[in-house]
Design an enzyme around this catalytic site. Structure first.
Site, PDB file in Angstrom:
ATOM      1  N   ASP A 164       0.888  -1.165   0.000  1.00 22.69           N
ATOM      2  CA  ASP A 164       0.000   0.000   0.000  1.00 22.69           C
ATOM      3  C   ASP A 164       0.924   1.213   0.000  1.00 22.69           C
ATOM      4  O   ASP A 164       1.637   1.451   0.980  1.00 22.69           O
ATOM      5  CB  ASP A 164      -0.885  -0.015   1.252  1.00 22.69           C
ATOM      6  CG  ASP A 164      -1.727   1.255   1.381  1.00 22.69           C
ATOM      7  OD1 ASP A 164      -1.506   2.217   0.603  1.00 22.69           O
ATOM      8  OD2 ASP A 164      -2.580   1.297   2.277  1.00 22.69           O
TER       9      ASP A 164
ATOM     10  N   TYR B  23      -7.383  16.041  -8.256  1.00 24.19           N
ATOM     11  CA  TYR B  23      -6.455  15.286  -9.110  1.00 24.19           C
ATOM     12  C   TYR B  23      -5.412  16.236  -9.701  1.00 24.19           C
ATOM     13  O   TYR B  23      -4.211  15.947  -9.702  1.00 24.19           O
ATOM     14  CB  TYR B  23      -7.260  14.584 -10.205  1.00 24.19           C
ATOM     15  CG  TYR B  23      -6.490  13.566 -11.017  1.00 24.19           C
ATOM     16  CD1 TYR B  23      -6.188  12.308 -10.489  1.00 24.19           C
ATOM     17  CD2 TYR B  23      -6.082  13.843 -12.320  1.00 24.19           C
ATOM     18  CE1 TYR B  23      -5.494  11.370 -11.234  1.00 24.19           C
ATOM     19  CE2 TYR B  23      -5.396  12.909 -13.078  1.00 24.19           C
ATOM     20  CZ  TYR B  23      -5.106  11.674 -12.528  1.00 24.19           C
ATOM     21  OH  TYR B  23      -4.421  10.747 -13.270  1.00 24.19           O
TER      22      TYR B  23
HETATM   23  P1  NAD Z   1      -5.786   1.819 -12.698  1.00 25.46           P
HETATM   24  O1  NAD Z   1      -6.898   2.202 -11.807  1.00 25.46           O
HETATM   25  O2  NAD Z   1      -6.071   1.076 -13.933  1.00 25.46           O
HETATM   26  O3  NAD Z   1      -4.675   1.053 -11.872  1.00 25.46           O
HETATM   27  C1  NAD Z   1      -4.184   1.623 -10.680  1.00 25.46           C
HETATM   28  C2  NAD Z   1      -3.618   0.544  -9.780  1.00 25.46           C
HETATM   29  O4  NAD Z   1      -3.188   1.186  -8.578  1.00 25.46           O
HETATM   30  C3  NAD Z   1      -4.631  -0.535  -9.398  1.00 25.46           C
HETATM   31  O5  NAD Z   1      -4.097  -1.816  -9.627  1.00 25.46           O
HETATM   32  C4  NAD Z   1      -4.867  -0.286  -7.901  1.00 25.46           C
HETATM   33  O6  NAD Z   1      -5.139  -1.476  -7.174  1.00 25.46           O
HETATM   34  C5  NAD Z   1      -3.554   0.352  -7.500  1.00 25.46           C
HETATM   35  N1  NAD Z   1      -3.650   1.145  -6.274  1.00 25.46           N
HETATM   36  C6  NAD Z   1      -4.613   2.032  -5.913  1.00 25.46           C
HETATM   37  N2  NAD Z   1      -4.370   2.509  -4.690  1.00 25.46           N
HETATM   38  C7  NAD Z   1      -3.219   1.934  -4.270  1.00 25.46           C
HETATM   39  C8  NAD Z   1      -2.453   2.026  -3.085  1.00 25.46           C
HETATM   40  N3  NAD Z   1      -2.822   2.802  -2.056  1.00 25.46           N
HETATM   41  N4  NAD Z   1      -1.306   1.295  -2.998  1.00 25.46           N
HETATM   42  C9  NAD Z   1      -0.924   0.501  -4.017  1.00 25.46           C
HETATM   43  N5  NAD Z   1      -1.629   0.351  -5.157  1.00 25.46           N
HETATM   44  C10 NAD Z   1      -2.753   1.066  -5.270  1.00 25.46           C
HETATM   45  O7  NAD Z   1      -5.025   3.215 -13.057  1.00 25.46           O
HETATM   46  P2  NAD Z   1      -4.175   3.626 -14.353  1.00 25.46           P
HETATM   47  O8  NAD Z   1      -5.071   4.349 -15.282  1.00 25.46           O
HETATM   48  O9  NAD Z   1      -3.364   2.497 -14.828  1.00 25.46           O
HETATM   49  O10 NAD Z   1      -3.267   4.761 -13.697  1.00 25.46           O
HETATM   50  C11 NAD Z   1      -1.927   4.528 -13.313  1.00 25.46           C
HETATM   51  C12 NAD Z   1      -1.286   5.887 -13.043  1.00 25.46           C
HETATM   52  O11 NAD Z   1      -1.343   6.671 -14.238  1.00 25.46           O
HETATM   53  C13 NAD Z   1      -2.007   6.699 -11.969  1.00 25.46           C
HETATM   54  O12 NAD Z   1      -1.065   7.410 -11.210  1.00 25.46           O
HETATM   55  C14 NAD Z   1      -2.862   7.653 -12.769  1.00 25.46           C
HETATM   56  O13 NAD Z   1      -3.165   8.820 -12.070  1.00 25.46           O
HETATM   57  C15 NAD Z   1      -1.945   7.917 -13.947  1.00 25.46           C
HETATM   58  N6  NAD Z   1      -2.615   8.403 -15.137  1.00 25.46           N
HETATM   59  C16 NAD Z   1      -3.658   7.703 -15.681  1.00 25.46           C
HETATM   60  C17 NAD Z   1      -4.291   8.207 -16.802  1.00 25.46           C
HETATM   61  C18 NAD Z   1      -5.459   7.507 -17.444  1.00 25.46           C
HETATM   62  O14 NAD Z   1      -6.131   8.135 -18.279  1.00 25.46           O
HETATM   63  N7  NAD Z   1      -5.735   6.260 -17.164  1.00 25.46           N
HETATM   64  C19 NAD Z   1      -3.862   9.411 -17.358  1.00 25.46           C
HETATM   65  C20 NAD Z   1      -2.793  10.090 -16.775  1.00 25.46           C
HETATM   66  C21 NAD Z   1      -2.180   9.568 -15.664  1.00 25.46           C
END
Ligand code: NAD
Length: 258
Positions: A64, A155
């Site tokens: 976590d 965010y």
């Molecule tokens: P996702 O929700 O698909 O995956 C996120 C993962 O993080 C999940 O497996 C979840 O279990 C894990 N997680 C959540 N809280 C946690 C914690 N406290 N400790 C450990 N793990 C934890 O998200 P994603 O879209 O793959 O995003 C990944 C990163 O990219 C994030 O930082 C997000 O802000 C960033 N991001 C995403 C997008 C998008 O459009 N999807 C765009 C820009 C940036």
């Protein structure tokens, strides 16, 4: 130069799904040893099994990212398993679509805790673990750390903090000649559970309006696939980016070019 991470030991947070999972696959293909970590142990272990069944060297570590003690023990376990660590990707994050008048202080703090405070914890632990031999830290920010969105104040603030923190850390590591590069990655909208989950919290009409506003703002006319962002993570971890530190790698289909 081809992008090669042969034998680099890399820890990725939030690796069970979305961009993190795609990065694990891409890193394994580039020859890295992948320390898969997530708060969702079942999904993380499943991904690890899938990677190993394709011949990758991958191990799961429950983490976590908000827990200071867990960071310490996780990195100790990675080093105990692999003998070293060469890269840390602070990727775990959440997104809640909520305008400033409706956002609660608790909701605001939860977003800062996971998206921003945890990147400090992970970067601090990574610097301590890698400073004797060098390495690369990749902090996953967002285009939302560069520009604003009226419905993403918490965010936006959390990702802007990651962008600025990264530059401070890069300068700190360079000043001390630790050989650690620190860069931020700024994806645009990516088709992952984060986006579908955030939209699912809205009434159907609002979700459709948000999604169509977003897609209309992307010059390439579509959201990214996670693999299209994973390649940036591999690049920033590899020696192909060895002259980059304190940089922002934007992968957004042109979103921030307007
Ligand atoms: P996702 O929700 O698909 O995956 C996120 C993962 O993080 C999940 O497996 C979840 O279990 C894990 N997680 C959540 N809280 C946690 C914690 N406290 N400790 C450990 N793990 C934890 O998200 P994603 O879209 O793959 O995003 C990944 C990163 O990219 C994030 O930082 C997000 O802000 C960033 N991001 C995403 C997008 C998008 O459009 N999807 C765009 C820009 C940036």
């Amino acid at each position: 130069m081809s992008i090669d991470c042969k034998d680099k030991v890399v820890l990725i947070t939030g690796a069970a799904k979305g961009i993190g999972a795609a990065a694990c696959r891409a890193l394994a293909e580039a020859g890295a040893k992948v320390a898969v970590s997530d708060i969702d142990a079942a999904a993380g272990r499943e991904l690890c099994e899938a990677l190993r069944s394709r011949g990758a060297d991958a191990e799961f570590f429950a983490l976590d990212v908000c827990d200071e003690q867990q960071w310490q023990s996780c990195l100790e376990m990675v080093v105990a398993s692999y003998g070293r660590i060469d890269g840390v990707v602070n990727n775990a994050g959440i997104a809640v679509i909520c305008g400033p008048e409706d956002e609660s202080l608790d909701g605001w703090r939860r977003t800062q805790r996971i998206n921003s405070d945890a990147v400090f914890l992970g970067s601090r632990a990574a610097i301590q673990a890698m400073k004797s031999q060098g390495g690369s830290i990749v902090n996953v920010s967002s285009i939302e750390g560069i520009v604003g969105d009226p419905m993403l104040p918490a965010y936006n603030a959390s990702k802007g903090a990651v962008r600025a923190l990264t530059k401070s850390l890069a300068l700190y590591c360079a000043d001390r000649q630790y050989g650690i590069r620190v860069n931020s990655l700024h994806p645009g909208y990516v088709e992952t559970p984060l986006v579908s989950g955030a939209l699912a919290q809205l009434p159907d009409d609002d979700a459709a309006a948000f999604a169509s506003r977003v897609v209309a703002s992307i010059p390439l006319g579509r959201m990214a696939q996670p693999e299209e962002i994973a390649s940036g993570i591999v690049f920033l971890l590899s020696d192909a980016s060895r002259y980059m530190t304190g940089s922002e790698l934007v992968m957004d289909g042109g979103y921030t070019a307007r």
